[in-house]
Design a protein around this motif. Structure first.
Motif, PDB file in Angstrom:
ATOM      1  N   ASP A 141       3.661   3.242   3.639  1.00  0.00           N
ATOM      2  CA  ASP A 141       4.009   3.470   2.226  1.00  0.00           C
ATOM      3  C   ASP A 141       4.493   4.893   1.995  1.00  0.00           C
ATOM      4  N   GLU A 199      10.382  -0.841   4.873  1.00  0.00           N
ATOM      5  CA  GLU A 199       9.590  -1.993   4.436  1.00  0.00           C
ATOM      6  C   GLU A 199      10.331  -2.778   3.360  1.00  0.00           C
ATOM      7  N   ASP A 241       8.475   3.196   2.059  1.00  0.00           N
ATOM      8  CA  ASP A 241       7.893   2.207   1.164  1.00  0.00           C
ATOM      9  C   ASP A 241       8.948   1.298   0.530  1.00  0.00           C
TER      10      ASP A 241
HETATM   11 MG    MG Z   1       2.772  -1.250   1.036  1.00  0.00          MG
END
Ligand code: MG
Ligand code: C2E
Ligand code: MG
Ligand code: MG
Length: 291
Positions: free
Chosen positions: A181, A237, A203
């Motif tokens: 993150d 991500e 993130d």
């Molecule tokens: Mg996360």
């Protein structure tokens, strides 16, 4: 005005807090039971090398099969486990399960991909953490090189100095460390100097509006530049579409995770995807099994 506000606050919070507290109390008791009854399982989300589409790693994500409530996601019980002091036991369960799974995959001669697992601050910061890692490695006989611990930026900032020693020690064992993150904690970049960080995970909140958002483009490019100059590998991500994939590939991001490639999969489904001749087309992007 203060009085109205107070009254409103009172009216607004009391019933909710009640329901919430009762719910937490019930789920909390269930959580203790679940640890004993072994109601957890893992799904594994592929991490894809953007340049080739090859699966180079997976991230283990915990799930709770609650006897009455069905499948619960970590957001519904990880914070609860943290506040009840149960998270170390939960993370220990994950670590053992991951090591066992790696051993099974090795025995089945599947490609030796990296397996990432998440550790909460209380787990990572505990003095017994390193010993429990060594123990799990020994019990399973797997190579430390297969493991990667993901720890959030906010956890690192909360833990302070001891974190560096732990990251360093993991690194020395051959275990990877990723900042999860990245960009969502209090934006102190000082900790990036700490030794032992191998990966930055950008993130999802910075990926969602790529490439339309000029701000997110600038932020992500800056993150990639920092990671590159510090010699860290990058993983984005929450990639959900081809435009995000294309942008990140061109910007030089090394790996990506997201529903565009695959959701978290039960072990058997992942095994099919990793076998040399996958029989099915797993996603819109043709994934290539590892070498
Ligand atoms: Mg996360
Ligand atoms: P995380 O480590 O940042 O994991 C990524 C989360 O994003 C996962 O949610 C994953 O399913 C989800 N995700 C992946 N790709 C996409 C996408 O393209 N779009 C969207 N919208 N979401 C995507 P999940 O499995 O619900 O996990 C949530 C968080 O719970 C994890 O965030 C991690 O912080 C924590 N967690 C999971 N397993 C464990 C564990 O064993 N121990 C601890 N302490 N925390 C865990
Ligand atoms: Mg993670
Ligand atoms: Mg993350």
């Amino acid at each position: 005005a203060a009085k109205t506000q107070e009254r409103n606050t009172f009216r607004f919070y009391t019933p909710l807090m009640h329901a919430d507290a009762r719910m937490r109390l019930m789920l909390g008791a269930d959580l203790r039971q679940a640890l004993i009854r072994d109601e957890f399982h893992l799904v594994f989300q592929p991490s894809v090398e953007l340049r080739t589409g090859r699966i180079v790693a997976v991230e283990a994500l915990i799930r709770w099969r609650h006897p009455e409530r069905g499948e619960l996601m970590p957001d519904e019980f990880v914070p609860l486990a943290e506040s009840l002091g149960l998270i170390r036991r939960l993370d220990a369960w994950t670590m053992r399960a991951v090591c066992n799974q790696i051993r099974l995959w090795d025995q089945a001669k599947l490609p030796p991909i990296r397996v990432a697992l998440n550790a909460s601050a209380a787990t990572f910061g505990h003095p017994g953490f390193l010993d429990s890692v060594k123990q799990a490695l020994q019990a399973s006989g797997i190579s430390p090189k297969r493991l990667l611990f993901e720890i959030t930026e906010s956890a690192i900032l909360r833990l302070g100095e001891a974190t560096e020693q732990t990251m360093h020690a993991l690194h020395a064992l051959g275990i990877g460390v990723a900042i999860d993150d990245f960009g969502t904690g209090y934006s102190s970049l000082a900790y990036l100097k700490l030794s032992g960080i191998d990966y930055l995970k950008i993130d999802r909140s910075f990926v969602t509006d790529l490439p339309e958002s000029a701000n997110d483009v600038a932020i992500v490019e800056a993150m990639l530049a920092i990671a590159k100059s510090l010699g860290m590998c990058t993983i984005a991500e929450g990639i959900e579409n081809a435009a995000q994939h294309e942008f990140l590939l061109r910007a030089g991001c090394a790996e990506g995770q997201g529903y565009y490639y695959s959701r978290g999969l039960p072990p058997q489904e992942l095994e099919r995807m990793l076998s040399p001749n996958p029989r099915h087309e797993p996603s819109r992007l043709r994934l290539v099994p590892p070498k």
